[in-house]
Scaffold this motif. Structure first.
Motif, PDB file in Angstrom:
ATOM      1  N   SER A  47       0.841  -1.184   0.000  1.00 22.04           N
ATOM      2  CA  SER A  47       0.000   0.000   0.000  1.00 22.04           C
ATOM      3  C   SER A  47       0.882   1.243   0.000  1.00 22.04           C
ATOM      4  O   SER A  47       1.939   1.241   0.615  1.00 22.04           O
ATOM      5  N   PRO A  48       0.575   2.306  -0.633  1.00 25.16           N
ATOM      6  CA  PRO A  48      -0.625   2.663  -1.375  1.00 25.16           C
ATOM      7  C   PRO A  48      -0.546   2.339  -2.863  1.00 25.16           C
ATOM      8  O   PRO A  48      -1.472   2.637  -3.596  1.00 25.16           O
ATOM      9  N   GLU A  49       0.571   1.749  -3.340  1.00 30.40           N
ATOM     10  CA  GLU A  49       0.675   1.460  -4.767  1.00 30.40           C
ATOM     11  C   GLU A  49      -0.380   0.448  -5.207  1.00 30.40           C
ATOM     12  O   GLU A  49      -1.015   0.597  -6.240  1.00 30.40           O
ATOM     13  N   ARG A  51      -3.892  -1.471  -4.352  1.00 33.85           N
ATOM     14  CA  ARG A  51      -5.100  -1.382  -3.528  1.00 33.85           C
ATOM     15  C   ARG A  51      -5.475  -2.778  -3.061  1.00 33.85           C
ATOM     16  O   ARG A  51      -5.400  -3.734  -3.829  1.00 33.85           O
ATOM     17  N   HIS A  52      -5.872  -2.898  -1.813  1.00 34.47           N
ATOM     18  CA  HIS A  52      -6.268  -4.205  -1.311  1.00 34.47           C
ATOM     19  C   HIS A  52      -7.699  -4.519  -1.719  1.00 34.47           C
ATOM     20  O   HIS A  52      -8.517  -3.627  -1.928  1.00 34.47           O
ATOM     21  N   GLU A  53      -7.970  -5.799  -1.852  1.00 34.35           N
ATOM     22  CA  GLU A  53      -9.294  -6.253  -2.256  1.00 34.35           C
ATOM     23  C   GLU A  53     -10.147  -6.477  -1.016  1.00 34.35           C
ATOM     24  O   GLU A  53      -9.716  -7.127  -0.065  1.00 34.35           O
TER      25      GLU A  53
END
Length: 133
Positions: A47-49, A51-53
């Motif tokens: 993160s922040p490159e 995005r988490h699902e």
């Protein structure tokens, strides 16, 4: 109430065997849980490159919002249940007389202090239970 009162029913503690006294079973259960998590696939997100699902959007607790009805009015009736249930005491509500005939009051001001919030989701439970009854 006195200790020799007839209404008191004394309960004997259960007798523990050798396995119960040694905590061996609990130790093995803890090791099993540790090894299960040790060999599970890791969920590291850069993160922040990246995005988490969100796996379960219904259980996601990262967004605060006031829901609106079909006419665009806030559904909140300013009952203060969420502010009372919040363990971090970060919800502030100022109630006002409702201009609509179907409710008595509405939140004139509804503030959530995001810096104090611990995202416990405790404020959702009383509101949901009040709506269902």
């Amino acid at each position: 109430m006195k200790p020799d009162d007839k209404n008191i029913q004394w309960v004997e503690p259960p007798r523990l065997g050798l396995l119960g006294k040694s905590y061996l079973l609990l130790f093995l259960q803890g090791l099993t849980t540790t090894f299960r998590h040790l060999f599970r696939r890791k969920l590291t997100v850069q993160s922040p490159e990246a995005r988490h699902e969100i796996v379960d959007p219904l259980g996601y607790r990262g967004v605060h919002r006031l829901n609106r009805d079909e006419q665009g009015r806030v559904k909140c009736v300013a009952c203060f249940l969420c502010a009372t249930a919040c363990p971090a005491h970060c919800i502030d509500i100022v109630a006002a007389e409702s201009p609509w005939p179907d409710r008595q009051k509405y939140p004139q001001v509804f503030n959530i202090d995001e810096l104090r919030c611990i995202f416990a989701a405790c404020a959702r439970r009383p509101v949901r239970s009040r709506r269902s009854s």
